[in-house]
Design an enzyme around this catalytic site. Sequence first.
Site, PDB file in Angstrom:
ATOM      1  N   ARG A 258      -3.133   4.361   3.882  1.00 12.84           N
ATOM      2  CA  ARG A 258      -4.473   4.015   4.351  1.00 12.84           C
ATOM      3  C   ARG A 258      -5.488   4.370   3.298  1.00 12.84           C
ATOM      4  O   ARG A 258      -6.468   3.663   3.097  1.00 12.84           O
ATOM      5  CB  ARG A 258      -4.782   4.777   5.620  1.00 12.84           C
ATOM      6  CG  ARG A 258      -3.632   4.714   6.598  1.00 12.84           C
ATOM      7  CD  ARG A 258      -4.095   5.057   7.983  1.00 12.84           C
ATOM      8  NE  ARG A 258      -4.690   3.873   8.555  1.00 12.84           N
ATOM      9  CZ  ARG A 258      -5.390   3.895   9.666  1.00 12.84           C
ATOM     10  NH1 ARG A 258      -5.584   5.016  10.287  1.00 12.84           N
ATOM     11  NH2 ARG A 258      -5.893   2.807  10.138  1.00 12.84           N
TER      12      ARG A 258
ATOM     13  N   CYS B 135      -6.554  -6.748  -6.666  1.00 11.12           N
ATOM     14  CA  CYS B 135      -6.392  -6.273  -5.284  1.00 11.12           C
ATOM     15  C   CYS B 135      -5.711  -7.328  -4.432  1.00 11.12           C
ATOM     16  O   CYS B 135      -5.128  -7.011  -3.404  1.00 11.12           O
ATOM     17  CB  CYS B 135      -7.747  -5.897  -4.711  1.00 11.12           C
ATOM     18  SG  CYS B 135      -9.042  -7.047  -5.192  1.00 11.12           S
TER      19      CYS B 135
ATOM     20  N   TYR C  46       0.841  -1.198   0.000  1.00 12.25           N
ATOM     21  CA  TYR C  46       0.000   0.000   0.000  1.00 12.25           C
ATOM     22  C   TYR C  46       0.882   1.257   0.000  1.00 12.25           C
ATOM     23  O   TYR C  46       0.603   2.223  -0.708  1.00 12.25           O
ATOM     24  CB  TYR C  46      -0.909   0.004   1.228  1.00 12.25           C
ATOM     25  CG  TYR C  46      -1.905  -1.123   1.218  1.00 12.25           C
ATOM     26  CD1 TYR C  46      -3.074  -1.016   0.489  1.00 12.25           C
ATOM     27  CD2 TYR C  46      -1.668  -2.299   1.935  1.00 12.25           C
ATOM     28  CE1 TYR C  46      -3.996  -2.040   0.470  1.00 12.25           C
ATOM     29  CE2 TYR C  46      -2.588  -3.323   1.922  1.00 12.25           C
ATOM     30  CZ  TYR C  46      -3.748  -3.201   1.188  1.00 12.25           C
ATOM     31  OH  TYR C  46      -4.641  -4.215   1.171  1.00 12.25           O
TER      32      TYR C  46
ATOM     33  N   ASN D 192       1.530  10.378  -2.787  1.00 13.73           N
ATOM     34  CA  ASN D 192       1.218  10.542  -1.366  1.00 13.73           C
ATOM     35  C   ASN D 192       1.819   9.393  -0.562  1.00 13.73           C
ATOM     36  O   ASN D 192       1.139   8.413  -0.289  1.00 13.73           O
ATOM     37  CB  ASN D 192      -0.300  10.565  -1.146  1.00 13.73           C
ATOM     38  CG  ASN D 192      -0.917  11.779  -1.804  1.00 13.73           C
ATOM     39  OD1 ASN D 192      -0.516  12.893  -1.536  1.00 13.73           O
ATOM     40  ND2 ASN D 192      -1.871  11.552  -2.658  1.00 13.73           N
TER      41      ASN D 192
END
Length: 108
Positions: free
Chosen positions: A37, A54, A23, A32
């Site tokens: 999250r 995913c 992630y 970012n």
Amino acid sequence: MNELYRNIYRLVAQIPEGRVATYGQIAALTGNPRAARTVGWAMHSVPRELRLPCHRVVNRAGQLAPLHIFGPGMQRALLEAEGVTFNRQGCINMRAHLWRGPKDQAGY
DNA sequence: GGTTTGACCCGTT
DNA sequence: CAACGGGCCAAAC
């Protein structure tokens, strides 16, 4: 749909088979680095129609997101079918399967 | 419109 | 080397 999400979806879609991305990595590629999250939330809100892999997106520990996707143990089966190997701890061998980035797709 | 939670990550103890 | 806490971004209540 925000551009941030589009970037996330695009990057996730560019993950090749037999490789996994974290992630934080996706977040960093989207601009970012601290929005890991948000990437998780984007995955949660991702439509199945996009067919995004995913299951190839895992956390830093190499542990799969607990049974959120298709079903318990299903994710591991999919990854194993793609050639991803798991170690004794049930975590993915990041050293061998960690996605190096979008440029990895160009070849190498 | 402020507060809480979440498929997370990093630094310190 | 393993465990704990704080921080960041976006969405739901």
